[in-house]
Design an enzyme around this catalytic site. Structure first.
Site, PDB file in Angstrom:
ATOM      1  CG  ASP A   7      31.964  14.371  51.559  1.00  0.00           C
ATOM      2  OD1 ASP A   7      31.320  15.440  51.523  1.00  0.00           O
ATOM      3  OD2 ASP A   7      33.099  14.245  51.064  1.00  0.00           O
ATOM      4  CD  GLU A   9      32.261  19.227  46.075  1.00  0.00           C
ATOM      5  OE1 GLU A   9      33.259  19.550  45.421  1.00  0.00           O
ATOM      6  OE2 GLU A   9      31.631  20.023  46.797  1.00  0.00           O
TER       7      GLU A   9
END
Length: 201
Positions: A7, A9
């Site tokens: 991922d 953020e």
């Protein structure tokens, strides 16, 4: 052969919407996928708030220009990329991601796109594919790769749970409590060690 899917953020860079909420003084924009599992609902909520305050893409991009990767993120990513293939899977948007990818050394990212009017108003968004992180992991597996996945939020669980090895990273207490079977790490050194261990198998 492994591909590590990460991922963006909360894992490699700060949450863009939280940074924007703080810059604009609009606390409602602090809500993220850590709080709201339904991404469509969350994005429509955000677009409504932007419209209400007369804010558009330029204002968000101005804030993104001030965001740096999390401390140690680039070094972690550089080392990880030196030992294997890495793909960033994010629900962010191409219009947000580019300056951050530059600061991370241009890793490969799969993300979505915003629909933007000529005056810069964000009018909608286009998801690359439904359940994009999970769907990407399954597609990579279908062409012969084993996947290691790591993320922090509800929208990462699909790829984490369906990978050969999945790890939570800097996640919430609630997600960690709901998925006690998933190893959870707080530092890049811990996550790197776990990935390296998996790569030996």
């Amino acid at each position: 052969m492994y591909i590590t899917c990460l991922d963006l953020e909360g894992v490699l860079v700060p949450e863009i919407w939280i940074a924007f909420a703080e810059a604009t003084g609009i606390p409602e924009l602090k809500k993220t996928t850590r709080d709201e599992p339904d991404y469509d609902k969350l994005m429509n909520y955000r677009i409504g708030i932007l419209k209400e305050h007369g804010l558009g893409l330029k204002e968000i991009q101005d804030v993104i220009a001030t965001i740096d990767p999390l401390p140690g993120a680039k070094e972690f990513l550089d080392e990880l990329r030196s030992i294997g293939q890495v793909l960033i899977l994010s629900d962010t948007f191409t219009q947000f991601a580019s300056p951050l990818m530059k600061k991370l050394g241009w890793p490969t990212i799969f993300c979505n796109s915003l629909e933007v009017a000529d005056d810069g108003e964000i009018t909608g968004f286009k998801m690359r594919i439904e359940k994009s992180k999970y769907a990407t992991v399954k597609a990579l597996e279908s062409i012969g790769y084993d996947i290691i996945a790591s993320g922090d939020s509800y929208n990462d669980l699909g790829m984490i749970l369906h990978s050969k090895a999945g790890f939570l990273f800097k996640s919430t207490d609630k997600i960690k409590a709901d998925y006690p079977e998933l190893p959870a790490f707080e530092t890049y050194d811990e996550l790197l060690a776990a990935i390296k261990e998996q790569l030996k198998k």
